[in-house]
Write a protein that holds these residues in place. Structure first.
Motif: not given
Ligand code: GAP
Length: 513
Positions: A218, A250, A252, A260, A262, A265, A267, A269, A332-333, A339, A372, A374, A376
């Motif tokens: 992040e 990440r 994933e 959606f 990845m 990706f 962020q 924030e 989730e968007l 925090r 916060e 945040s 994507g």
């Molecule tokens: N700093 C807080 C944080 O990172 P999170 O809910 O884990 O919170 C925030 O991530 C946003 O990042 C998500 O709402 C999403 O839009 C985006 N996001 C998280 N993981 C993602 C992924 N693997 N691929 C694309 N977007 C991602």
């Protein structure tokens, strides 16, 4: 890819065909859950980022920007909790050898129950017509009540087990619900295990002195570790925010659904630093403010909803998602998280340095709390792109494919066409391009019949096409053709700049916030 509806497949293939998104290193058959943005994709992505950046940094005199590195000292991730708690609960199917996120298997099961509820609603709505009261039906229909209580019960049990780290019960729940592997249909599951999502790498040349590093999962931690640098150098007073955009990584496990989810990706924030005790008020403030930012794009207010978290992340005392109706349902968007002082407090402990703020009004030192926001950037791209792609049947029975991208975000703002490639028309058209290109992204096209040129720009999302014809030579007017309505109007060349400015500039969109 599996489980993709036809409309989602069309979105992916349109994105590739028109230079928006390509699979990464495609000549080597791609890399799973990693994508590249093409010539039009990067323009749309930059415009979305700019809409976000300017709404944060330019419109708020108490929010400033930052660009911190992807590599950070490894202790950062110990302090942030990511080494110990940034895990997904995974389960393997012994027969298919496929790996799944246990919570997603359960959520997919619940989604099927919700689909049954929706089916009952639509049946009843047809039966009762105008007199149908959805809220009352949901509260009173016996079958719906049974479905709803089953779904609630499952989510509650899962939330509790995950919170208590009771992975045996998560497996028991999967078995109790008789969830089968979507690939093989087998119910032969391993135990549920936690899996850390961070990518590790090494800094340094020799094996014995190299330090283990992580690619940041992040961007937020870059803001926390710079909190005092920014506060002191900018003489910032609470409440104030620090915003940044940048890549996050990440590993994933369930990496499907195109951009959606990845592995690499971007962020966007913003950490908003506030006096302790005011977090509830600021959390509500940012919840509302961020939803308004989304509504302002005109993608349809019914496509958004809040989803308040029951199971809170390791750092939060309140959290909500702004969910969007993607082609595969509401997901989730964006996240808005209260925090507390979790991060600053832990960085103080792990770094052994004071990160307190001196409040001149209260004449005391304390650690600020943080709310916060945040989001994507890639997910936001998918939200815009998926709602924009439209297929229309025209009066003559032919179909037209267009991208109804909000005009201010469109990769190309105007396309300029000479009606024919002679009689001095290309020269006039090129002069218009030269006059406008300082402020707007303009395309010039003189190939093919005019109708085909319109279609090409429709598919790219260009909001207006300008045609220079023989009348232009006589009276210095051109036609403007509107992408969505296909209507045309004749205007003077000299009023074109004003027209584009009023319809297409990001400033106009920001003024509506
Ligand atoms: N700093 C807080 C944080 O990172 P999170 O809910 O884990 O919170 C925030 O991530 C946003 O990042 C998500 O709402 C999403 O839009 C985006 N996001 C998280 N993981 C993602 C992924 N693997 N691929 C694309 N977007 C991602």
């Amino acid at each position: 890819m599996t489980n993709q509806s036809d409309s989602f497949k069309k979105i992916i293939s349109h994105a590739k065909e028109y230079g928006f998104i390509f699979p990464s290193s495609e000549i080597y058959d791609g890399l799973s859950a990693v994508y590249d943005y093409g010539q039009n994709g990067v323009a749309l992505k930059n415009n979305i980022r700019e809409y976000w950046w300017r709404s944060m940094v330019q419109l708020n005199d108490n929010i400033v920007g930052l660009d911190s590195s992807i590599f950070m000292h490894p202790t950062t991730w110990k302090a942030s909790g990511h080494i110990d708690a940034f895990n997904d609960p995974l389960i393997d199917n012994k027969d298919s050898k496929k790996r799944y996120r246990a919570d997603i298997l359960i959520e997919d099961y619940v989604a099927k129950i919700e689909a049954k509820i929706n089916k009952e609603v639509s049946k009843a709505s047809k039966r009762f017509g105008d007199s149908f009261n959805k809220e009352q039906f949901l509260l009173t229909n016996p079958r719906v009540k049974v479905y709803q209580s089953k779904a609630d019960g499952i989510l509650k049990r899962m939330g509790k087990s995950l919170e208590n780290e009771d992975l045996a019960d998560v497996k028991a729940l999967i078995e109790d619900l008789e969830i089968a592997c979507p690939e093989s249909g087998s119910k032969n599951w391993t135990d549920v295990k936690q899996f850390n999502l961070m990518f590790a790498t090494k800094l340094g040349a020799s094996a014995d002195t190299a330090i283990d590093l992580f690619l940041r999962p992040e961007t937020a931690q870059g803001i926390f570790v710079n909190f005092l640098n920014v506060q002191k150098s900018g003489r910032m007073k609470l409440p104030f925010g620090i915003a940044q955009t940048g890549k996050a990584f990440r590993n994933e496990i369930v990496a499907r659904q195109f951009i959606f989810r990845m592995r690499e990706f971007e962020q966007m924030e913003m950490q908003f630093f506030i006096p302790p005790g005011t977090q509830k008020e600021w959390y509500e403030y940012w919840k509302e403010k961020r939803l308004k930012w989304h509504y302002n794009l005109g993608l349809g207010e019914g496509n958004y909803r809040y989803h308040d978290h029951e199971k809170l992340a390791h750092y939060a005392d309140a959290a909500t998602d702004i969910e969007f109706q993607f082609p595969f349902g509401f997901k989730e968007l964006e996240g808005i998280h209260s925090r507390t002082d979790f991060d600053l407090n832990n960085h103080e402990k792990f770094a052994g340095k004071k990160l307190q703020y001196f409040d001149p009004e209260k004449n005391e030192n304390y650690l600020p709390y943080v709310v916060e926001t945040s989001i994507g950037l890639d997910r936001m791209f998918l939200a815009v792109f998926s709602k924009a792609l439209t297929e229309e049947t025209l009066k003559d029975g032919s179909t037209r494919v267009l991208l109804k991208i909000p005009p201010e975000l469109a990769p190309t703002k105007l396309a300029i066409f000479p009606l024919v490639k002679k009689d001095g028309l290309p020269e006039i058209a090129k002069k218009i391009v030269t006059d406008l290109k300082w402020d707007f992204t303009i395309a010039y096209d003189e190939k093919d019949a005019i109708g085909r040129r319109y279609r090409r720009q429709d598919a790219l999302g260009t909001p207006y096409c300008v045609t220079v014809d023989h009348q232009t030579i006589e009276d210095e007017t051109i036609t403007i053709r509107h992408r969505d309505s296909m209507t045309q109007e004749r205007v003077a060349i000299k009023s074109l700049f004003k027209f584009v400015q009023s319809k297409l500039s990001l400033s106009e969109l920001l003024k509506k916030l």
